[in-house]
Motif scaffolding. Structure first.
Motif, PDB file in Angstrom:
ATOM      1  N   VAL A   1      64.810 134.719 -40.015  1.00 30.94           N
ATOM      2  CA  VAL A   1      65.916 135.283 -40.786  1.00 30.94           C
ATOM      3  C   VAL A   1      66.000 134.450 -42.058  1.00 30.94           C
ATOM      4  O   VAL A   1      65.246 133.486 -42.239  1.00 30.94           O
ATOM      5  N   GLU A   2      66.917 134.781 -42.923  1.00 31.56           N
ATOM      6  CA  GLU A   2      67.024 134.054 -44.188  1.00 31.56           C
ATOM      7  C   GLU A   2      67.370 132.582 -43.941  1.00 31.56           C
ATOM      8  O   GLU A   2      68.383 132.259 -43.315  1.00 31.56           O
ATOM      9  N   GLY A   3      66.487 131.710 -44.406  1.00 28.40           N
ATOM     10  CA  GLY A   3      66.721 130.273 -44.285  1.00 28.40           C
ATOM     11  C   GLY A   3      66.203 129.654 -42.998  1.00 28.40           C
ATOM     12  O   GLY A   3      66.241 128.438 -42.843  1.00 28.40           O
ATOM     13  N   ILE A   4      65.706 130.463 -42.043  1.00 27.17           N
ATOM     14  CA  ILE A   4      65.196 129.959 -40.761  1.00 27.17           C
ATOM     15  C   ILE A   4      63.720 130.340 -40.643  1.00 27.17           C
ATOM     16  O   ILE A   4      63.362 131.516 -40.759  1.00 27.17           O
ATOM     17  N   PHE A   5      62.877 129.332 -40.396  1.00 26.14           N
ATOM     18  CA  PHE A   5      61.433 129.563 -40.330  1.00 26.14           C
ATOM     19  C   PHE A   5      60.873 129.055 -38.999  1.00 26.14           C
ATOM     20  O   PHE A   5      61.406 128.115 -38.409  1.00 26.14           O
ATOM     21  N   GLN A   6      59.765 129.700 -38.555  1.00 26.23           N
ATOM     22  CA  GLN A   6      59.091 129.282 -37.326  1.00 26.23           C
ATOM     23  C   GLN A   6      57.596 129.144 -37.574  1.00 26.23           C
ATOM     24  O   GLN A   6      56.981 129.974 -38.248  1.00 26.23           O
ATOM     25  N   CYS A   7      57.042 128.082 -37.010  1.00 21.47           N
ATOM     26  CA  CYS A   7      55.603 127.852 -37.139  1.00 21.47           C
ATOM     27  C   CYS A   7      54.861 128.743 -36.143  1.00 21.47           C
ATOM     28  O   CYS A   7      55.178 128.731 -34.945  1.00 21.47           O
ATOM     29  N   PRO A   8      53.869 129.511 -36.587  1.00 13.50           N
ATOM     30  CA  PRO A   8      53.123 130.387 -35.664  1.00 13.50           C
ATOM     31  C   PRO A   8      52.224 129.613 -34.702  1.00 13.50           C
ATOM     32  O   PRO A   8      51.797 130.153 -33.687  1.00 13.50           O
ATOM     33  N   LYS A   9      51.982 128.353 -35.012  1.00 16.91           N
ATOM     34  CA  LYS A   9      51.066 127.566 -34.186  1.00 16.91           C
ATOM     35  C   LYS A   9      51.813 126.763 -33.113  1.00 16.91           C
ATOM     36  O   LYS A   9      51.526 126.883 -31.924  1.00 16.91           O
ATOM     37  N   CYS A  10      52.787 125.937 -33.534  1.00 15.34           N
ATOM     38  CA  CYS A  10      53.494 125.084 -32.564  1.00 15.34           C
ATOM     39  C   CYS A  10      54.864 125.638 -32.176  1.00 15.34           C
ATOM     40  O   CYS A  10      55.556 125.050 -31.351  1.00 15.34           O
ATOM     41  N   ARG A  11      55.266 126.740 -32.797  1.00 18.09           N
ATOM     42  CA  ARG A  11      56.533 127.418 -32.506  1.00 18.09           C
ATOM     43  C   ARG A  11      57.769 126.599 -32.890  1.00 18.09           C
ATOM     44  O   ARG A  11      58.868 126.868 -32.419  1.00 18.09           O
ATOM     45  N   LYS A  12      57.573 125.599 -33.709  1.00 11.48           N
ATOM     46  CA  LYS A  12      58.706 124.779 -34.159  1.00 11.48           C
ATOM     47  C   LYS A  12      59.572 125.591 -35.120  1.00 11.48           C
ATOM     48  O   LYS A  12      59.054 126.265 -36.013  1.00 11.48           O
ATOM     49  N   ILE A  13      60.890 125.536 -34.922  1.00  9.10           N
ATOM     50  CA  ILE A  13      61.832 126.265 -35.774  1.00  9.10           C
ATOM     51  C   ILE A  13      62.550 125.276 -36.692  1.00  9.10           C
ATOM     52  O   ILE A  13      63.064 124.254 -36.229  1.00  9.10           O
ATOM     53  N   ILE A  14      62.565 125.592 -37.972  1.00  7.00           N
ATOM     54  CA  ILE A  14      63.161 124.694 -38.971  1.00  7.00           C
ATOM     55  C   ILE A  14      64.090 125.493 -39.873  1.00  7.00           C
ATOM     56  O   ILE A  14      63.771 126.617 -40.285  1.00  7.00           O
ATOM     57  N   LYS A  15      65.220 124.872 -40.174  1.00 13.21           N
ATOM     58  CA  LYS A  15      66.161 125.476 -41.116  1.00 13.21           C
ATOM     59  C   LYS A  15      65.867 124.949 -42.515  1.00 13.21           C
ATOM     60  O   LYS A  15      65.726 123.738 -42.715  1.00 13.21           O
ATOM     61  N   GLN A  16      65.775 125.851 -43.452  1.00 14.78           N
ATOM     62  CA  GLN A  16      65.510 125.449 -44.832  1.00 14.78           C
ATOM     63  C   GLN A  16      66.739 124.752 -45.411  1.00 14.78           C
ATOM     64  O   GLN A  16      67.871 125.205 -45.233  1.00 14.78           O
ATOM     65  N   LYS A  17      66.508 123.649 -46.091  1.00 13.47           N
ATOM     66  CA  LYS A  17      67.611 122.870 -46.640  1.00 13.47           C
ATOM     67  C   LYS A  17      68.169 123.532 -47.889  1.00 13.47           C
ATOM     68  O   LYS A  17      67.421 124.062 -48.711  1.00 13.47           O
ATOM     69  N   THR A  18      69.494 123.466 -48.006  1.00 13.34           N
ATOM     70  CA  THR A  18      70.153 124.020 -49.183  1.00 13.34           C
ATOM     71  C   THR A  18      69.969 123.075 -50.371  1.00 13.34           C
ATOM     72  O   THR A  18      69.533 121.929 -50.217  1.00 13.34           O
ATOM     73  N   GLU A  19      70.329 123.561 -51.552  1.00 12.19           N
ATOM     74  CA  GLU A  19      70.224 122.726 -52.755  1.00 12.19           C
ATOM     75  C   GLU A  19      71.117 121.496 -52.643  1.00 12.19           C
ATOM     76  O   GLU A  19      70.752 120.402 -53.077  1.00 12.19           O
ATOM     77  N   GLU A  20      72.299 121.694 -52.050  1.00 15.69           N
ATOM     78  CA  GLU A  20      73.228 120.568 -51.878  1.00 15.69           C
ATOM     79  C   GLU A  20      72.619 119.505 -50.969  1.00 15.69           C
ATOM     80  O   GLU A  20      72.697 118.305 -51.254  1.00 15.69           O
ATOM     81  N   GLU A  21      71.994 119.938 -49.869  1.00 21.44           N
ATOM     82  CA  GLU A  21      71.364 118.996 -48.943  1.00 21.44           C
ATOM     83  C   GLU A  21      70.196 118.269 -49.599  1.00 21.44           C
ATOM     84  O   GLU A  21      69.980 117.076 -49.365  1.00 21.44           O
ATOM     85  N   GLN A  22      69.456 118.975 -50.430  1.00 22.64           N
ATOM     86  CA  GLN A  22      68.342 118.348 -51.141  1.00 22.64           C
ATOM     87  C   GLN A  22      68.839 117.301 -52.135  1.00 22.64           C
ATOM     88  O   GLN A  22      68.233 116.238 -52.286  1.00 22.64           O
TER      89      GLN A  22
END
Length: 323
Positions: A14-35
């Motif tokens: 979904v928007e801002g949430i990504f999953q690796c097709p290889k290890c299935r790790k799910i990561i949330k994309q950091k916002t500009e404020e968090e960066q």
């Protein structure tokens, strides 16, 4: 977005949430404020207090964080130096060393510094520990430093001896210099309210100013569960004791770490009945300060950035901690 483990392109769930097709790790994309906040953390810059309120467990009911500096932050640990004030009295400002743990950063431990002189002692103690311990917390220093005293040390010792002599001989108050009243096991000054406890053979125990502490290494501390290697006392009052001590477990003596200790003791039983509570004799009544928690520093490399953060925060407090 690239997977940090597999180094392959991740798929968006979904928007801002990504999953690796290889290890299935799910990561949330950091916002500009968090960066932006991460950049400040990397540079050791001052951050707004609201950031710590939003991302860490600081109870607004009791204290308000004005600003702070992150010393180290990982997925499971967070160490920061904060400027806070009481929720009830804004003028009551202090520096708080805070430890948080787990992914949602709940309270792990803290130490509060209210006085400029105690902050000076804290920075000096950290510098000494950094110099006298190696990367594995092996002690290379000496418990007793050079016996040749400087003029400053001689004046300090003479001052403390004189205070003790005046208390024993004339019941002179160490604070205001007037005569104190004798109670069952303590002296009490009717003029300024200062109290001097009598221990052993009527030996006076009184508050020692932070500037009068020698900041030498010692190994005698009221520590439970662990064993001390060496440490330095940065504040000592009759009812409050703060120290930095390198400790280890008896089961695993090779693993050592630095801990920021904050003890208190309730002297009302001594003052009222002339004795302590049952079971207090071994540790002289010292107990861990409520809320102090676990204040461990495992990585020695964090001492230098911690010292820098303390110096920056001290400037914000208008404390002169430079020698």
């Amino acid at each position: 977005m690239i997977c940090p483990v597999c180094d392959v392109e991740m798929k968006a769930l979904v928007e801002g949430i990504f999953q690796c097709p290889k290890c299935r790790k799910i990561i949330k994309q950091k916002t500009e404020e968090e960066q932006e906040e991460e950049k400040k953390i990397g540079k050791g810059e001052l951050q707004e207090g609201e950031y710590f309120h939003r991302h860490a467990s600081i109870n607004r009911q009791y204290e308000i964080c004005e600003s702070g500096i992150t010393v180290n932050k990982t997925e499971n640990r967070w160490l920061a130096v904060l400027i806070c004030h009481s929720a009830y009295l804004e003028s009551e400002r202090y520096v708080r060393l805070s430890w948080w743990k787990k992914s949602f950063y709940r309270h792990a431990g803290m130490m509060k510094i209210y006085e400029e002189d105690v902050m000076k002692n804290l920075i000096t103690a950290l510098e000494k520990i950094d110099n006298e311990f190696d990367d594995f917390w092996t002690f290379k220093g000496k418990f007793r430093e050079d016996k040749t005293l400087t003029e400053e040390d001689k004046i300090r010792e003479k001052k403390l001896d004189l205070i003790k002599y005046r208390i024993i001989e004339n019941r002179t108050c160490p604070k205001c210099g007037k005569k104190m009243d004798k109670e069952k096991s303590h002296y009490e000054c009717p003029h300024c309210g200062e109290i001097v406890i009598l221990e052993g053979y009527n030996q006076p125990v009184f508050n020692i100013a932070p500037t009068d502490l020698k900041l030498n290494f010692q190994a005698s501390f009221p520590i439970n569960f662990y064993l001390p290697v060496a440490g330095i006392t940065i504040k000592w009052l009759m009812g409050e004791w703060k120290s930095l001590v390198v400790i280890y477990s008896k089961e695993n003596p090779n693993k050592k770490w630095l801990r920021f200790y904050w003890w208190v003791r309730d002297l009302k039983n001594v003052m009222k009945y002339g004795r302590r509570e049952i079971g207090e004799s071994s540790k002289l009544g010292w107990k861990a300060k409520k809320g102090a928690g676990t204040t461990n520093l495992y990585n020695k490399d964090l001492i230098k950035p911690l010292i820098e953060a303390l110096k920056k925060i001290s400037k914000e407090m208008n404390w002169n901690v430079e020698e």
